[in-house]
Design a protein around this motif. Structure first.
Motif, PDB file in Angstrom:
ATOM      1  N   GLU A  33      52.530  18.268  43.300  1.00 59.07           N
ATOM      2  CA  GLU A  33      53.010  19.378  42.471  1.00 59.07           C
ATOM      3  C   GLU A  33      52.336  19.321  41.103  1.00 59.07           C
ATOM      4  O   GLU A  33      52.045  18.244  40.583  1.00 59.07           O
ATOM      5  CB  GLU A  33      54.517  19.274  42.273  1.00 59.07           C
ATOM      6  CG  GLU A  33      55.336  19.309  43.533  1.00 59.07           C
ATOM      7  CD  GLU A  33      56.772  18.952  43.236  1.00 59.07           C
ATOM      8  OE1 GLU A  33      57.563  19.874  42.982  1.00 59.07           O
ATOM      9  OE2 GLU A  33      57.096  17.752  43.235  1.00 59.07           O
ATOM     10  N   HIS A  34      52.087  20.501  40.519  1.00 58.63           N
ATOM     11  CA  HIS A  34      51.515  20.611  39.179  1.00 58.63           C
ATOM     12  C   HIS A  34      50.232  19.782  39.080  1.00 58.63           C
ATOM     13  O   HIS A  34      50.058  18.953  38.193  1.00 58.63           O
ATOM     14  CB  HIS A  34      52.532  20.179  38.122  1.00 58.63           C
ATOM     15  CG  HIS A  34      53.836  20.910  38.214  1.00 58.63           C
ATOM     16  ND1 HIS A  34      53.977  22.226  37.821  1.00 58.63           N
ATOM     17  CD2 HIS A  34      55.056  20.517  38.682  1.00 58.63           C
ATOM     18  CE1 HIS A  34      55.229  22.614  38.021  1.00 58.63           C
ATOM     19  NE2 HIS A  34      55.904  21.598  38.548  1.00 58.63           N
ATOM     20  N   SER A  77      55.297  24.227  41.451  1.00 58.12           N
ATOM     21  CA  SER A  77      56.439  23.483  41.973  1.00 58.12           C
ATOM     22  C   SER A  77      56.643  23.701  43.468  1.00 58.12           C
ATOM     23  O   SER A  77      57.615  23.218  44.036  1.00 58.12           O
ATOM     24  CB  SER A  77      57.717  23.899  41.234  1.00 58.12           C
ATOM     25  OG  SER A  77      57.962  25.286  41.409  1.00 58.12           O
ATOM     26  N   PRO A  94      55.331  16.594  47.328  1.00 59.65           N
ATOM     27  CA  PRO A  94      56.129  16.296  46.136  1.00 59.65           C
ATOM     28  C   PRO A  94      55.597  15.054  45.440  1.00 59.65           C
ATOM     29  O   PRO A  94      54.955  14.192  46.064  1.00 59.65           O
ATOM     30  CB  PRO A  94      57.536  16.040  46.708  1.00 59.65           C
ATOM     31  CG  PRO A  94      57.511  16.560  48.090  1.00 59.65           C
ATOM     32  CD  PRO A  94      56.103  16.453  48.563  1.00 59.65           C
ATOM     33  N   ASP A 284      59.487  26.462  47.639  1.00 59.24           N
ATOM     34  CA  ASP A 284      59.677  26.204  46.217  1.00 59.24           C
ATOM     35  C   ASP A 284      60.700  25.088  46.053  1.00 59.24           C
ATOM     36  O   ASP A 284      61.875  25.253  46.394  1.00 59.24           O
ATOM     37  CB  ASP A 284      60.156  27.483  45.524  1.00 59.24           C
ATOM     38  CG  ASP A 284      60.182  27.347  44.001  1.00 59.24           C
ATOM     39  OD1 ASP A 284      60.205  26.203  43.505  1.00 59.24           O
ATOM     40  OD2 ASP A 284      60.175  28.386  43.317  1.00 59.24           O
ATOM     41  N   ASN A 286      62.121  23.992  43.481  1.00 58.96           N
ATOM     42  CA  ASN A 286      63.219  24.340  42.569  1.00 58.96           C
ATOM     43  C   ASN A 286      64.424  24.827  43.372  1.00 58.96           C
ATOM     44  O   ASN A 286      65.567  24.414  43.128  1.00 58.96           O
ATOM     45  CB  ASN A 286      62.778  25.437  41.594  1.00 58.96           C
ATOM     46  CG  ASN A 286      61.774  24.948  40.589  1.00 58.96           C
ATOM     47  OD1 ASN A 286      62.002  23.989  39.875  1.00 58.96           O
ATOM     48  ND2 ASN A 286      60.622  25.601  40.542  1.00 58.96           N
ATOM     49  N   TRP A 348      64.188  20.873  38.629  1.00 64.32           N
ATOM     50  CA  TRP A 348      63.172  20.125  39.370  1.00 64.32           C
ATOM     51  C   TRP A 348      61.899  20.069  38.531  1.00 64.32           C
ATOM     52  O   TRP A 348      60.903  20.722  38.789  1.00 64.32           O
ATOM     53  CB  TRP A 348      62.896  20.791  40.713  1.00 64.32           C
ATOM     54  CG  TRP A 348      61.923  20.035  41.564  1.00 64.32           C
ATOM     55  CD1 TRP A 348      60.587  20.256  41.672  1.00 64.32           C
ATOM     56  CD2 TRP A 348      62.217  18.930  42.419  1.00 64.32           C
ATOM     57  NE1 TRP A 348      60.019  19.356  42.537  1.00 64.32           N
ATOM     58  CE2 TRP A 348      61.005  18.528  43.015  1.00 64.32           C
ATOM     59  CE3 TRP A 348      63.379  18.245  42.730  1.00 64.32           C
ATOM     60  CZ2 TRP A 348      60.929  17.471  43.912  1.00 64.32           C
ATOM     61  CZ3 TRP A 348      63.306  17.194  43.626  1.00 64.32           C
ATOM     62  CH2 TRP A 348      62.096  16.819  44.207  1.00 64.32           C
ATOM     63  N   LYS A 349      61.936  19.283  37.462  1.00 67.95           N
ATOM     64  CA  LYS A 349      60.763  19.135  36.603  1.00 67.95           C
ATOM     65  C   LYS A 349      60.946  17.889  35.754  1.00 67.95           C
ATOM     66  O   LYS A 349      62.050  17.328  35.671  1.00 67.95           O
ATOM     67  CB  LYS A 349      60.564  20.378  35.747  1.00 67.95           C
ATOM     68  CG  LYS A 349      61.711  20.725  34.825  1.00 67.95           C
ATOM     69  CD  LYS A 349      61.366  22.009  34.093  1.00 67.95           C
ATOM     70  CE  LYS A 349      62.397  22.321  33.028  1.00 67.95           C
ATOM     71  NZ  LYS A 349      62.057  23.537  32.283  1.00 67.95           N
TER      72      LYS A 349
END
Length: 429
Positions: A33-34, A77, A94, A284, A286, A348-349
């Motif tokens: 992610e990211h 995300s 993830p 997603d 999140n 979720w971050k």
């Protein structure tokens, strides 16, 4: 209930001069992610596909180009798999915030998979599609064992006897001076409904996507069972989203969620793109995490016996007038008197932003209660506490989504234990 079929809004790709072949930095390209790839050469066919699916800014990834025409893929995300027309595959996993993607999705969907005996680590041996496929297979077999739902479906046909109502307009258009059959319209009580057609469409899609041959075979077997009662016909996502379950078909709830995920805009299929089809399926995290927080808190509240949990509850706005907006926090915890004792917002971050604090503060003022920002495992500021208006507590809390365990049961115990620890502190106060 959280919607698992939403994308973040991302910018469109820019135009570029693409090369004749795609040269990925690894096979498959593995991202978290990211994250971002290094620039790599891409074929014109792959570039056209990426430009098409990112054109409206709703894709789960972003594409940019360097001055020499090489491409970079940027993730957000969403986690999942993208297969380009050339066959190049991009896997987005993830970060270390979850022990197992399959366990995480299994808990979020509340779906048993122990009987499958599949690997629970996200890897090239157990792909993202397999994780979704395992959950889908379990829910599908449960529905089939309980029986397919029947409903009345408006049907138009030509019969040799009058059934229902004669369709006058169609009857007048029938050839011949004295037709011996009739154009009729009637309600048929059948399993060939939009709901079952959608499930069949999702099953057929997953059969093509999963890697594990045993899982593919089991899905194909269920597809054949479905086709005995349901026709293979196109189903629009709009029609699927309009489906409302009732007491008679509530056993479809999780299967319908998974069906929407597979048939949503998160699943791209370009059947014109050369020999290989371009496919993508993303979830997603999140929205998945919102489900996890709600379910973990429900389990903890049930064990504690003094609290009740309300997910995605609507609360009064503190603003009156044209700027008023409805507020729906992820979780409201209520005491025996039904008064709110805590309001939770799942995040979720990795860190706290000003907007997170402002949003939760508005919930706190509206409900006149304490609040918590609930982060995933590994969040380094777990337990930090501030005071709102000299009266209410605002905390950072982390659920244990990445315990060092060897079984799904232990995973659930660790996750719910961390939720119970926070709710226990709410009771003590």
């Amino acid at each position: 209930m959280a919607d698992l079929t939403q994308f973040g809004q991302l910018g469109p790709a820019v135009d570029s001069e693409a090369s004749d072949g795609t040269v990925p930095p690894s096979d498959p390209i593995e991202l978290q992610e990211h994250d971002s790839t290094d620039p790599f050469e891409i074929s014109s066919e792959d570039a056209e596909f990426l430009d098409r699916v990112t054109a409206d800014g709703s894709a789960p990834f972003e594409v940019t180009y360097t001055s020499d025409g090489r491409v970079r893929i940027h993730t957000g995300s969403n986690v999942g798999v993208l297969t380009l027309p050339s066959g190049t595959q991009v896997e987005v996993t993830p970060k270390a915030s979850v022990t197992s993607l399959l366990w995480t999705l299994q808990y979020a969907f509340d779906t048993p998979v122990d009987s499958m005996g599949y690997k629970t680590k996200f890897s090239t041996d157990s792909s993202f599609f397999d994780a979704i496929g395992v959950l889908f297979w379990n829910e599908l077999t449960t529905v089939l064992d309980q029986g397919l739902h029947r409903d009345y479906v408006r049907t138009q046909a030509v019969e040799d006897h009058v059934r229902g109502q004669i369709d006058v307009q169609r009857q007048l258009q029938r050839p011949g001076p004295q037709p011996t059959d009739f154009a009729v319209e009637y309600d048929e009580f059948t399993t060939d409904t939009i709901l079952n057609r959608a499930v069949l469409s999702a099953t057929r899609a997953l059969v093509r996507l999963v890697r594990d041959p045993t899982l593919a075979g089991r899905l194909r077997h269920e597809e054949q069972r479905l086709r005995q009662f349901t026709s293979v016909r196109p189903v629009s996502l709009e029609a699927v989203n309009r489906i409302e379950l009732s007491r008679l078909n509530e056993h479809y709830e999780m299967l319908l969620d998974l069906t929407r995920t597979v048939l949503s805009r998160e699943f791209f299929e370009d059947i014109t793109a050369g020999e290989n089809r371009a496919l993508a399926l993303f979830v997603d995290m999140n929205n998945v995490y919102e489900r996890i927080v709600e379910r973990a808190c429900r389990a903890a509240a049930s064990e504690l016996g003094e609290l009740d949990v309300e997910g995605q509850g609507s609360i009064p706005t503190v603003v009156e007038g044209p700027h008023a907006r409805s507020m729906r926090p992820d979780v409201i915890v209520r005491g025996p008197d039904e008064q709110a004792v805590a309001v939770l917002d799942a995040k979720w971050k990795p860190g706290v932003s000003a907007s997170d604090v402002y949003q939760l503060t508005s919930y706190i003022f509206a409900l006149e209660t304490d609040g918590a920002l609930v982060y995933h495992g590994g969040y380094e500021h777990d337990g930090e506490e501030s005071v709102v208006d000299s009266e209410y507590s605002l905390r950072s809390v982390a659920l244990n989504t990445n315990p060092s365990v060897d079984s799904y049961g232990d995973y659930v115990d660790a996750l719910e234990r961390s939720a119970r620890g926070y709710l226990s502190s709410v009771i003590r106060e």
